[in-house]
Design a protein around this motif. Structure first.
Motif, PDB file in Angstrom:
ATOM      1  N   HIS A   1       0.883  -1.164   0.000  1.00 47.70           N
ATOM      2  CA  HIS A   1       0.000   0.000   0.000  1.00 47.70           C
ATOM      3  C   HIS A   1       0.921   1.213   0.000  1.00 47.70           C
ATOM      4  O   HIS A   1       1.826   1.313   0.847  1.00 47.70           O
ATOM      5  CB  HIS A   1      -0.890  -0.006   1.245  1.00 47.70           C
ATOM      6  CG  HIS A   1      -1.835   1.142   1.328  1.00 47.70           C
ATOM      7  ND1 HIS A   1      -1.448   2.389   1.771  1.00 47.70           N
ATOM      8  CD2 HIS A   1      -3.148   1.251   1.030  1.00 47.70           C
ATOM      9  CE1 HIS A   1      -2.485   3.208   1.758  1.00 47.70           C
ATOM     10  NE2 HIS A   1      -3.525   2.537   1.303  1.00 47.70           N
TER      11      HIS A   1
ATOM     12  N   CYS B   1       2.091   0.764   3.861  1.00 44.63           N
ATOM     13  CA  CYS B   1       2.960  -0.414   3.853  1.00 44.63           C
ATOM     14  C   CYS B   1       3.566  -0.576   2.456  1.00 44.63           C
ATOM     15  O   CYS B   1       3.216  -1.515   1.729  1.00 44.63           O
ATOM     16  CB  CYS B   1       2.146  -1.643   4.261  1.00 44.63           C
ATOM     17  SG  CYS B   1       3.102  -3.098   4.636  1.00 44.63           S
TER      18      CYS B   1
ATOM     19  N   ALA C   1      -5.373  -6.760   1.902  1.00 53.30           N
ATOM     20  CA  ALA C   1      -5.112  -5.540   1.127  1.00 53.30           C
ATOM     21  C   ALA C   1      -5.731  -4.383   1.898  1.00 53.30           C
ATOM     22  O   ALA C   1      -6.803  -4.514   2.491  1.00 53.30           O
ATOM     23  CB  ALA C   1      -5.727  -5.634  -0.260  1.00 53.30           C
ATOM     24  N   LEU C   2      -5.024  -3.257   1.899  1.00 51.95           N
ATOM     25  CA  LEU C   2      -5.525  -2.054   2.558  1.00 51.95           C
ATOM     26  C   LEU C   2      -6.152  -1.163   1.497  1.00 51.95           C
ATOM     27  O   LEU C   2      -5.521  -0.899   0.467  1.00 51.95           O
ATOM     28  CB  LEU C   2      -4.377  -1.330   3.259  1.00 51.95           C
ATOM     29  CG  LEU C   2      -3.593  -2.193   4.257  1.00 51.95           C
ATOM     30  CD1 LEU C   2      -2.350  -1.456   4.731  1.00 51.95           C
ATOM     31  CD2 LEU C   2      -4.464  -2.602   5.417  1.00 51.95           C
TER      32      LEU C   2
ATOM     33  N   ARG D   1      -7.423   1.976  -0.715  1.00 57.96           N
ATOM     34  CA  ARG D   1      -6.728   3.213  -1.086  1.00 57.96           C
ATOM     35  C   ARG D   1      -7.140   4.370  -0.193  1.00 57.96           C
ATOM     36  O   ARG D   1      -6.337   5.216   0.169  1.00 57.96           O
ATOM     37  CB  ARG D   1      -7.035   3.556  -2.536  1.00 57.96           C
ATOM     38  CG  ARG D   1      -6.335   4.833  -2.989  1.00 57.96           C
ATOM     39  CD  ARG D   1      -6.607   5.132  -4.417  1.00 57.96           C
ATOM     40  NE  ARG D   1      -6.059   4.055  -5.242  1.00 57.96           N
ATOM     41  CZ  ARG D   1      -6.298   3.900  -6.525  1.00 57.96           C
ATOM     42  NH1 ARG D   1      -7.091   4.752  -7.135  1.00 57.96           N
ATOM     43  NH2 ARG D   1      -5.776   2.922  -7.201  1.00 57.96           N
TER      44      ARG D   1
END
Length: 111
Positions: free
Chosen positions: A9, A13, A99-100, A102
């Motif tokens: 990310h 990250c 997953a982070l 957006r």
């Protein structure tokens, strides 16, 4: 022990990460412990949806979201079928990939 893989990310990250956690641990607390600065504006009580994550794999190893989590998820940005609140996810025995999103629901993000 279950392994958590965090996909890259740009802000939170950039390189991605992989770490092990004890079964029963909170995903939000594990991310913070491993320096992934995920937002948690409500102090991890499932009241704000700022800790919204996407479980890209391994979601079948987690408990189903309860009604409170589902109610808050309705307020999350970029909601998908694999969306969860990190403060509500307790790791079990299986590995997960996270997953982070957006964007976060917290428009007044403090630095």
């Amino acid at each position: 022990m279950p392994q958590v893989t965090v996909l890259p990310h740009a802000e939170l990250c950039p390189e991605g990460q992989r770490f092990e956690v004890k079964p029963g641990a909170s995903l939000c607390e594990a991310l913070l412990k491993h320096c992934v600065a995920i937002e948690h504006a409500c102090d991890m009580v499932a009241a704000c949806a700022t800790c919204h994550v996407l479980i890209r794999s391994g979601g079948d190893t987690l408990a189903e979201p309860d009604d409170d989590e589902n109610d808050q998820l309705d307020n999350a940005w970029g909601l998908e079928a694999c969306s969860r609140l990190a403060c509500c996810v307790k790791l079990k025995d299986g590995d997960i990939t996270v997953a982070l999103p957006r964007h976060s629901r917290n428009h007044a993000r403090e630095k």
